[in-house]
Design a protein around this motif. Structure first.
Motif, PDB file in Angstrom:
ATOM      1  N   PRO A  88       6.599  -7.849 -34.214  1.00  0.00           N
ATOM      2  CA  PRO A  88       7.497  -8.378 -34.585  1.00  0.00           C
ATOM      3  C   PRO A  88       8.416  -7.466 -36.375  1.00  0.00           C
ATOM      4  O   PRO A  88       7.406  -6.995 -37.372  1.00  0.00           O
ATOM      5  CB  PRO A  88       6.131  -9.158 -35.587  1.00  0.00           C
ATOM      6  CG  PRO A  88       5.128  -9.130 -35.213  1.00  0.00           C
ATOM      7  CD  PRO A  88       5.045  -7.947 -34.481  1.00  0.00           C
ATOM      8  N   ALA A 103      12.429  -9.402 -30.100  1.00  0.00           N
ATOM      9  CA  ALA A 103      11.653  -9.820 -31.761  1.00  0.00           C
ATOM     10  C   ALA A 103      11.982 -11.062 -31.626  1.00  0.00           C
ATOM     11  O   ALA A 103      11.576 -12.269 -32.018  1.00  0.00           O
ATOM     12  CB  ALA A 103      10.952  -9.269 -32.336  1.00  0.00           C
ATOM     13  N   THR A 104      13.539 -10.955 -31.897  1.00  0.00           N
ATOM     14  CA  THR A 104      13.968 -12.483 -32.600  1.00  0.00           C
ATOM     15  C   THR A 104      13.902 -13.178 -31.116  1.00  0.00           C
ATOM     16  O   THR A 104      13.911 -14.591 -32.192  1.00  0.00           O
ATOM     17  CB  THR A 104      15.783 -11.684 -32.639  1.00  0.00           C
ATOM     18  OG1 THR A 104      15.649 -10.573 -33.930  1.00  0.00           O
ATOM     19  CG2 THR A 104      16.677 -13.096 -33.558  1.00  0.00           C
ATOM     20  N   GLN A 106      11.905 -13.739 -28.773  1.00  0.00           N
ATOM     21  CA  GLN A 106      10.491 -14.150 -29.261  1.00  0.00           C
ATOM     22  C   GLN A 106      10.309 -15.901 -30.446  1.00  0.00           C
ATOM     23  O   GLN A 106      10.020 -16.691 -30.550  1.00  0.00           O
ATOM     24  CB  GLN A 106       9.342 -13.627 -29.569  1.00  0.00           C
ATOM     25  CG  GLN A 106       8.397 -12.874 -28.384  1.00  0.00           C
ATOM     26  CD  GLN A 106       7.673 -11.949 -28.147  1.00  0.00           C
ATOM     27  OE1 GLN A 106       7.387 -10.818 -28.606  1.00  0.00           O
ATOM     28  NE2 GLN A 106       6.408 -12.302 -27.544  1.00  0.00           N
ATOM     29  N   ARG A 107      10.436 -15.303 -31.546  1.00  0.00           N
ATOM     30  CA  ARG A 107      10.371 -15.998 -32.974  1.00  0.00           C
ATOM     31  C   ARG A 107      11.356 -17.472 -32.468  1.00  0.00           C
ATOM     32  O   ARG A 107      11.035 -17.652 -33.212  1.00  0.00           O
ATOM     33  CB  ARG A 107      11.817 -14.857 -34.242  1.00  0.00           C
ATOM     34  CG  ARG A 107      11.355 -15.615 -35.160  1.00  0.00           C
ATOM     35  CD  ARG A 107      11.556 -14.448 -36.381  1.00  0.00           C
ATOM     36  NE  ARG A 107      11.187 -13.420 -35.992  1.00  0.00           N
ATOM     37  CZ  ARG A 107      12.154 -12.476 -36.382  1.00  0.00           C
ATOM     38  NH1 ARG A 107      13.796 -12.611 -35.971  1.00  0.00           N
ATOM     39  NH2 ARG A 107      11.170 -11.527 -36.596  1.00  0.00           N
TER      40      ARG A 107
END
Length: 162
Positions: A88, A103-104, A106-107
């Motif tokens: 993250p 990561a974005t 997934q976020r």
């Protein structure tokens, strides 16, 4: 917004020497002609935020980037990236590295498509335009690795449809 398919994304800054590896590989792939149906080949350069939008909904992702750190300059590495490989990182639209982009994704709850990185170990990222000789020599090797991945991804997709 582009739909499902295979996205081959070049990442890097052409003004920082070997960091321009991804854009150079993409430029040469595009010079060969149209990619196969269902494949998009795009140079994102330093515009990671655009990549984050374009990859939304892709069912395969192939990133092409320079790899700083350990290793022999000019060495081409192919890595498969899974959700467990992504650390993250805070969102910053001005510094959208590949890790930040994934990561974005997934976020926001979007599943990570099968993702690969075709990278090249670099010599330098000093302010300069152009690749060093060892990294320049790795471009055709990376192009062949990408063609192999595209063929494999297309075969996997056709098996999944039957």
């Amino acid at each position: 917004m582009p739909g499902p398919g295979i996205l081959v994304a070049g990442i890097g800054n052409i003004f920082l020497g070997d960091d321009g590896f991804g854009p150079e590989v993409i430029k040469r792939l595009l010079a060969e002609g149209e990619p196969p149906p269902g494949v998009r080949i795009v140079d994102y350069g330093i515009k990671g935020v655009f990549l984050s939008y374009d990859m939304y909904g892709s069912d395969r992702l192939i990133l092409v980037d320079a790899l700083p750190g350990k290793g022999r300059p000019g060495e081409v590495v192919v890595l498969e990236i899974g959700p467990e490989d992504i650390e993250p990182v805070p969102f910053d639209a001005h510094a959208m590295s590949p890790g930040a982009i994934l990561a974005t994704l997934q976020r926001i709850g979007e599943p990570l498509p099968p993702t690969y990185l075709v990278g090249c170990r670099i010599d330098t990222t000093f302010e300069d335009i152009g690749l060093t000789p060892r990294v320049e020599a790795a471009v055709p090797v990376a192009m062949e690795a990408i063609r192999t991945l595209i063929d494999r991804c297309l075969a996997e997709r056709s098996v999944g449809r039957s």
